[in-house]
Design a protein around this motif. Sequence first.
Motif: not given
Ligand code: JHZ
Length: 425
Positions: A235, A359, A97, A339, A89
């Motif tokens: 999803y 990422d 941050p 997403k 996972y």
């Molecule tokens: P992020 C997540 O979904 C996981 P995801 C989960 N399925 C859930 O329920 C929801 O949140 C609510 C990266 N990033 O958090 C980190 C950077 O690289 O929007 C992550 O891989 N630089 C449990 O995965 C992705 O982007 C940055 O500066 O859709 C963000 O994913 C930042 C801020 C993020 O949610």
Amino acid sequence: MKTFDGKYDVSRGMSNVTRRRVGCRICGDTGLKTFLDLGSTPPADRLVSESVPAESEPRFPLEVAFCRMCRLVQILETVPPEVLFCEEYPYYSSFSPQLLDHSRANALELIEERGLDDKSLVVELASNDGYLLRNYVEKNIPVLGIDPAEGPVRKAEEGGVRTLKAFFTLELASRLSSEGYAADVIHANNVLAHVADTNGFVEGIRVLLKDAGVAVIEVPYVRELIDKCEFDTIYHEHLCYFSVTTLNHLFRKHTLYLNKILRLPIHGGSLRLYVNRRENVDGSVRAILEEEDRDGVTAAGYYDDFAGRVHRLKKHLLNLLSDLKGQGKRIAAYGAAAKGGTLLNYTGIGREYLDYVVDRNVHKHGKYMPGIHLPVSPPERLLTDRPDYVLILAWNFADEIIGQLSDYASLGGRFIIPIPEPRVR
Ligand code: JHZ
């Protein structure tokens, strides 16, 4: 079709491991009204190695329905949690941050308000890599994290956050309670929507909570999903999409009380719910209940035009990217987010439009986005490669990400934000 427990029937040939609901996940009512079909998509967080041929990747139907009885919005398919939250996972909360700041502020507030000390117990369900509980550990407040994902649990333990590698269930709550565990605070952020046994999970919270304790639960708000066309937050991990009306009903069913609510911008618009064993409902709950009733969030009609709006967004985004490609522009994406898995697979935006995804999460580097198989690289690649545009898949963190990419922007790089409607910045 073969029935299972009177509530499920075995999925229609997509896989012999999923179960398709015929009754509502909370109240069991069988009058579910499907209002959106996103086709068949691979599990959104299941990054793959390139050697996996696309045909061998599992795909599952992604249909969304409304329960006329308890008003729960839900997907119909249940992919087993072992498939979704597997050993590999890749989601580690600590890479965002803004999420860390948001979580720390919440912990400090609760420590202060509830006078937590070294005799208290804070439990977090789906504690991931210890991003939240470490704030309590720092202040010598005993904690217990519970999470099934191997990598994040290892990371939490390394950081001094005591963590049980397990799914939280009513059975586990009863066992912990019989061993003397009783929580002053239970955190459950972005997990209530992920569990197939919603009622068992909530009952488990009641069992583990001290009489005067509080459960602080965060969920994405279905109203934001619909109003802002955040279809990509749908999803297989997200089984439920909650309104306050449904949540109020759900907690009361388990003699718990939704006493206070805050609306928060995190994850595209979330609710923070304060739930207790004693009833003491404040104006924040009554106000949102009235608002949902007044604006029709509790009626099937609210969801009727959603599929059309999602379809229009897809066309708009495809047109925008096609125009740019027609002009010879190069485009990459930012955020190998779950997403992003839905957005790319539903729209069919793959290698003909995008070169790669970047990422910050090192656990995602060298892997490929599910289904469309775009490679995931560190963000630094944008500076060396200098694509003309970056499609921000983690649009919920767009401001933060654009802020970090000022060097790329100063070299002439532009951003495409797909939600609530595609725009260039
Ligand atoms: P992020 C997540 O979904 C996981 P995801 C989960 N399925 C859930 O329920 C929801 O949140 C609510 C990266 N990033 O958090 C980190 C950077 O690289 O929007 C992550 O891989 N630089 C449990 O995965 C992705 O982007 C940055 O500066 O859709 C963000 O994913 C930042 C801020 C993020 O949610």
